[in-house]
Design an enzyme around this catalytic site. Structure first.
Site, short mmCIF file in Angstrom:
data_model
loop_
_atom_site.label_atom_id
_atom_site.label_comp_id
_atom_site.label_asym_id
_atom_site.label_seq_id
_atom_site.Cartn_x
_atom_site.Cartn_y
_atom_site.Cartn_z
N ALA A 153 -4.64 -1.44 3.79
CA ALA A 153 -3.39 -1.29 3.74
C ALA A 153 -2.84 -0.06 4.34
CB ALA A 153 -2.70 -1.47 2.38
N TYR A 154 -3.21 1.17 4.09
CA TYR A 154 -2.83 2.37 4.60
C TYR A 154 -3.18 2.54 6.13
CZ TYR A 154 -2.83 7.50 5.44
OH TYR A 154 -2.79 8.82 6.01
N ALA A 155 -4.58 1.96 6.48
CA ALA A 155 -4.94 1.82 7.87
C ALA A 155 -3.84 0.94 8.73
CB ALA A 155 -6.28 1.51 8.12
N SER A 157 -0.73 0.29 8.15
CA SER A 157 0.53 1.11 8.16
C SER A 157 0.44 2.00 9.32
CB SER A 157 1.01 1.76 7.10
OG SER A 157 0.13 2.90 6.64
N LYS A 158 -0.55 2.84 9.48
CA LYS A 158 -0.97 3.58 10.45
C LYS A 158 -1.00 3.03 11.94
CE LYS A 158 -0.09 7.39 8.05
NZ LYS A 158 1.15 8.19 8.56
#
Length: 245
Positions: A153-155, A157-158
């Site tokens: 999820a974090y990746a 978003s990035k």
């Protein structure tokens, strides 16, 4: 240098970690700085005090980066106090780690609101209001290349941050404004260290050929370069990770 000639930087996430180190570095480079914080006023005020104690000029401003009215008000304040905006460093971010199958979707929504909508909102104001000759610097992550479990999820978003960065650089043709993203590797910040045991931290520190974690100062040095002399670097994602990938 007179106040009217001084370059002005807005740094989101400026109350701690990489953002704070960046705010203090840009002030040391001679810029007036707006330290933008979400909720930690005490830390933002401390950053401003550190800058002013060294002879710099800085103010703190509160904003949820995903709130377009709040972000517009920060730019208004920068223009009213310092005369304009030349550099925008968007370091504010949120990270929640879990395997894709287990991540709470409310955490996904909150993270993407900050990391994706926040980047879009900040960059939208920057695109409208940064003076010609300026720089916009977003933050991605080297995790995109590493594909580490737990970071889906974090990746994701990035990955959106990188897309926004590369496209905005091309949309600003003719303005002499550079738009780049910095993609740190493992860096010793509270955000990175939170929830990790010593063994995990030591393992990640051993991954780069330089065999250490990055420091906020390592990242701030790159931001300083992109914000100042690096006028021929544009539309790029610069991986600052000690050679990890």
């Amino acid at each position: 240098m007179s106040a009217t000639e001084q370059r002005v930087a807005i740094v989101t996430g400026g109350s701690r970690g990489i953002g704070r180190e960046t705010a203090e570095r840009l002030a040391a480079d001679g810029m007036a700085v707006v330290v933008v914080y979400a909720g930690n006023q005490a830390e933002a005020d401390a950053a401003v005090e550190n800058i002013t104690a060294r002879g710099g000029r800085a103010i703190a401003a509160q904003a949820d980066v995903a709130d377009e009215r709040a972000v517009a008000a920060v730019f208004d304040q920068a223009e009213a106090v310092f005369g304009g905006v030349d550099v925008v460093v968007h370091a504010a971010g949120r990270m929640v780690l879990a395997p894709l199958a287990e991540l709470d979707l409310d955490d996904l929504d909150r993270m993407h609101r900050t990391n994706i909508r926040g980047t879009f909102v900040v960059d939208q104001q920057a695109a409208r209001r940064v003076r010609d000759g300026g720089a916009i610097i977003n933050f991605s992550t080297s995790v995109l290349a590493l594909a580490l479990p737990g970071y889906a999820a974090y990746a994701a978003s990035k990955g959106a941050v990188e897309a926004i960065t590369l496209i905005l650089a091309r949309e600003l043709r003719g303005r002499d404004i550079t738009v780049n993203a910095v993609a740190p590797g493992p860096t010793a910040t509270a955000l990175f260290l939170d929830g990790k045991d010593e063994q995990t931290v030591a393992k990640m520190a051993a991954q780069p050929p330089l065999e250490r974690l990055g420091t906020p100062a390592d990242i701030a040095e790159l931001v300083s370069f992109l914000a100042g002399p690096a006028r021929w670097i544009n539309g790029q994602v610069v991986r600052a990770n000690g050679g990890i990938a």
